[in-house]
Structure formats: C-alpha cells, structure tokens
Write a protein that holds these residues in place. Structure first.
Motif, PDB file in Angstrom:
ATOM      1  N   GLY A  25       0.926  -1.251   0.097  1.00 58.84           N
ATOM      2  CA  GLY A  25      -0.225   0.306  -0.505  1.00 58.84           C
ATOM      3  C   GLY A  25       0.857   1.099   0.168  1.00 58.84           C
ATOM      4  N   ASN A  26       1.932   1.228   1.055  1.00 61.19           N
ATOM      5  CA  ASN A  26       2.788   2.462   0.670  1.00 61.19           C
ATOM      6  C   ASN A  26       3.739   2.637  -0.327  1.00 61.19           C
ATOM      7  OD1 ASN A  26       2.138   2.635   3.611  1.00 61.19           O
ATOM      8  ND2 ASN A  26       4.135   1.593   4.201  1.00 61.19           N
ATOM      9  N   ARG A  47       2.356   1.798  -3.329  1.00 66.51           N
ATOM     10  CA  ARG A  47       0.944   2.247  -4.573  1.00 66.51           C
ATOM     11  C   ARG A  47       1.303   3.984  -4.671  1.00 66.51           C
ATOM     12  NH1 ARG A  47      -1.477  -2.905  -2.642  1.00 66.51           N
ATOM     13  NH2 ARG A  47      -2.287  -1.453  -1.728  1.00 66.51           N
ATOM     14  N   ARG A  48       1.181   4.248  -2.908  1.00 60.20           N
ATOM     15  CA  ARG A  48       0.597   5.741  -2.533  1.00 60.20           C
ATOM     16  C   ARG A  48       2.013   6.594  -3.021  1.00 60.20           C
ATOM     17  NH1 ARG A  48      -1.824   3.447   1.800  1.00 60.20           N
ATOM     18  NH2 ARG A  48       0.294   3.017   3.084  1.00 60.20           N
ATOM     19  N   ARG A  63       1.632   6.782  -6.916  1.00 64.38           N
ATOM     20  CA  ARG A  63       0.594   8.256  -7.394  1.00 64.38           C
ATOM     21  C   ARG A  63       1.360   9.441  -7.638  1.00 64.38           C
ATOM     22  NH1 ARG A  63      -3.088   4.230  -4.683  1.00 64.38           N
ATOM     23  NH2 ARG A  63      -2.936   5.469  -2.329  1.00 64.38           N
ATOM     24  N   GLY A  64       2.104   9.077  -6.644  1.00 70.95           N
ATOM     25  CA  GLY A  64       2.902  10.747  -6.117  1.00 70.95           C
ATOM     26  C   GLY A  64       3.767  10.917  -7.290  1.00 70.95           C
ATOM     27  N   ARG A  83       1.526  11.795 -10.138  1.00 71.02           N
ATOM     28  CA  ARG A  83       0.919  13.328 -10.099  1.00 71.02           C
ATOM     29  C   ARG A  83       2.286  13.986 -10.557  1.00 71.02           C
ATOM     30  NH1 ARG A  83      -0.586  12.507  -5.265  1.00 71.02           N
ATOM     31  NH2 ARG A  83       1.103  14.399  -4.308  1.00 71.02           N
ATOM     32  N   GLU A 134      -3.208   9.976 -11.383  1.00 71.13           N
ATOM     33  CA  GLU A 134      -3.119   9.206 -10.217  1.00 71.13           C
ATOM     34  C   GLU A 134      -3.312   8.133 -10.484  1.00 71.13           C
ATOM     35  OE1 GLU A 134      -3.144  10.674  -6.065  1.00 71.13           O
ATOM     36  OE2 GLU A 134      -3.384  13.125  -6.858  1.00 71.13           O
ATOM     37  N   THR A 166      -1.424   2.378 -11.348  1.00 71.63           N
ATOM     38  CA  THR A 166      -0.064   1.358 -10.427  1.00 71.63           C
ATOM     39  C   THR A 166       0.988   0.756 -10.851  1.00 71.63           C
ATOM     40  OG1 THR A 166      -1.063  -0.574 -11.025  1.00 71.63           O
ATOM     41  CG2 THR A 166      -2.897   0.364  -9.122  1.00 71.63           C
TER      42      THR A 166
END
Length: 393
Positions: A310-311, A313-314, A317-318, A321, A327, A330
């Motif tokens: 999960g970290n 993926r986040r 996305r940054g 962006r 965003e 994956t």
C-alpha cells in the motif's frame, strides 16, 4: 421434571418461566464428563421438535449447535484455516470478510443457510465488486463452510452449489508510452522509490519480486574466470550488473511460478540507480542505528523493514502526479509498460516472455528448465538504446 425418549436418547424436561427447558443426555466424553445438549421451547411440542432436530443431526454425524451462524463459521476459518498463509493473504481475507461477508450474511444460522440465500447475497454485490473480488468473497464462504463440515457442524456446503456471478468491470491495465515513461523516470529522481521505479520499468520484474529483492541477489560481472558475484562482496565498481529474480513476497518467498525464476542483466540506468540507492541506504542504516532491521532487502523502509504494498502504491501515485499523467496508475503497470515498450521496438514475443518470466512457449520452457538460468541480456541492451535515443532527440 419428566423424562422422554427421543430415538435412543433420553431427555429430561421441566417447566421454566413461561415455557419448558430440558436436556438430551449423550453419555460421557473421553474425560468422563457428562455430555448434554440443552434446548428451550414455549410449549412441549416445540421443545420436543427441537430435540428431534438434534437427534437427526447426531445420527447424520452433525453435532453443531442450532445457534452456530455463518459469522461463527467465517471467524473460525479466519482463525484456524489461515495459519500457514502469509500476512498479506490473511489481511486481504479479513478485510473482505469484515466488509462483504459477515455484515451481509453473517447472522444466518449455518444449518438453515440455503443455496438461494448465497445466490441473493452474491447478486447483491455484483454492482459493487469486480468479478475477482466476488470470487474472493465467495471463496471465503465456501472454505469457511468446508471447515465447518470437517468439524461436523453442518451436513453440506451449500456455497459449493452456487456459481459466482460476474461483477462490475474492473479498470483495465494500461501501459505508459515512451514519453510518459521518461517523465515518470525523471520525476521519480527525488523519491525514495526512484530505484524501484527504474528497475521495474526497465526489467519488467513483478512488484512482489522487486519488494523481495535482496542485495546479495544484485550481482556484478567481475571477469571471465570469476563470473557474476554479489555486490555485497565485490561492490559497484564494475561495468555490468544483473539481478537474480529468485524470490517474491509470496508465501514461502517463492516466485509466482517455478519458471518465473530468472537472471536479468541490468540496463545502465538501473545499475546507476541501484548504486545511488545502495549509498543512501547505507546512510539511513547509520542514522537508524539500533533500530535498523537487517533483512538484506534492496527496497525497505527507513529502518530496514519490508515495504508494504500500500505504501508503494501511494508513493507511486505521487510520482505519476508530478509527471502530470494522473494518479490512476499502479506499480504493476510498470511491468505492462516494459512489455509494451519492448514490443513496440520489435523485440520478439519469445524474448519478452523470457524476460518477464512467462511460460507458454517452447523456448520459455527450455530456458527455465534448470533452476539457474543463463543471464538474459536482450532487455538491458534494448533499454539502453531506447532511452538514450529518446534523451538525445
């Protein structure tokens, strides 16, 4: 108090409150304690009907309580049926169960559950979940009831009688164009995930393979006599590098399939990114001091712990962006992008299959027959050419 016979079993019955209470005697357990099943009813007829149901279950091999629910079965399965599974699998099943199984069908008595109940439950989720997620929640119920069957709590598994319906269409995977890929590489330079992104995009490794990569599986070519040696032994003062893709974050550390085990030579940009990443990680290790967890991982947290999906993926996305491509991307789509870019540049499908660890062709089967594979250099050579040409354009 009076006594009655239900089949071959003796039961006692006595008035209590506004109804009747009684117990069915089942003899003695192995430890010498008396075994009894209690039931209550508003009338003698209701009470006797409940005892008859108990006897019917006993004679069919079922000793489950009439109050045993789907929730109970699912909770028992989550507790006892996933003991040897990896933490990610356990977490995923717990989330699906807590969100889509227990709240919606959990209060049903397991012995009263019917196939129509399961059908209606699944049909109610078709507009909310993808087909894959529907298969996941259906599988939870099937396996929970299967475990209850093994413990004689229910006679048959009605969830097995139901076909999983199709869910809502999921977001199709997509691939970065060469221009988008270049932008992502550029914007990732300020991110701790930079080397991760470069490696994934330029070699096509799976995300679970990248997160499990260890430094002793990053190797440098020393000479014709010595061959490939871990950078943990020989350092980064060499010209050619490769990685052993032999592990993943799956259960037991195995790759997706046996044929996914492969050795890939690294493009120059990947080697440079790993060289800088290794230096920064050494600095983080000194800063963390006693808090450092030494797992030998290439990609880890600031204290050396394994990265959470999960970290990753986040953080990714940054990066997308900042690259101004949105965003809705994956990390696994870096692998799709690798395949797309290689294909667009004329690399044969057989070679691509080898590079990404796919089975399905005679060439792939031949190459991956042995545990230690020859180093595949085509990916590194192609990526060196593609991105150097794009930058000079």
């Amino acid at each position: 108090m009076s006594k009655i016979l239900i089949g071959k079993y003796e039961a006692t019955i006595y008035p209590e409150g506004s109804g009747f209470t009684g117990a069915l005697s089942l003899g003695f357990s192995p430890d010498g304690k008396r075994r009894r099943i209690k039931r209550k009813g508003k009338t003698k007829t209701e009470f006797k009907t409940k005892l008859i149901e108990v006897v019917d279950d006993l004679e069919s091999g079922i000793d489950g309580s009439a109050s045993y629910t789907v929730r109970d079965a699912v909770e028992d399965w989550l507790t006892k049926g996933l003991k040897d599974r990896d933490p990610g699998t356990i977490t995923t099943n717990r989330i699906l169960a807590d969100k889509h199984v227990i709240p919606l069908i959990g209060e049903a008595k397991l012995r009263d559950l019917r196939a129509d109940d399961v059908d209606e439950w699944l049909d109610g989720l078709t507009g909310k979940l993808s087909t894959r997620s529907l298969q996941g929640v259906h599988s939870i119920l099937k396996r929970a009831i299967r475990q209850a069957q093994a413990r004689n709590k229910v006679l048959r598994n009605v969830a097995e009688l139901v076909t999983t319906p199709k869910g809502k269409a999921g977001r199709p995977s997509k691939a970065l164009t060469l221009a988008q890929a270049t932008a992502v590489l550029e914007k990732s330079k300020t991110s701790p995930l930079h080397a991760y992104v470069v490696l994934s995009l330029m070699t096509g490794v799976r995300t679970e393979e990248a997160r499990a990569l260890r430094w002793d599986h990053v190797v440098a070519w020393v000479d014709d006599r010595t061959g490939w040696r871990p950078v943990t032994d020989v350092g980064f003062d060499h010209k050619r590098f490769a990685i052993y893709v032999w592990r993943s974050v799956r259960a037991h550390g195995d790759t997706k399939t046996e044929k996914s085990r492969r050795t890939l030579e690294l493009p120059e940009e990947v080697a440079q990114a790993l060289r800088l990443h290794h230096k920064r990680q050494a600095e983080q290790r000194l800063k963390a001091g006693k808090d450092w967890q030494d797992h030998g991982l290439v990609f880890c947290t600031r204290t050396g712990a394994p990265l959470d999906a999960g970290n990753v993926r986040r953080a990714f996305r940054g990066i997308t962006r900042k690259a101004k491509i949105g965003e809705k991307w994956t990390p696994r789509e870096l692998r799709h992008s690798f395949v797309s870019i290689m294909s667009d540049n004329g690399v044969p499908i057989e070679t691509i299959a080898d590079l990404v660890g796919h089975a399905g062709t005679a060439v792939t089967e031949k190459v991956y027959r042995h545990q230690l594979k020859p180093v595949i250099t085509k990916g590194a050579e192609t990526m060196n050419t593609i991105f150097s040409q794009h930058k000079s354009a």
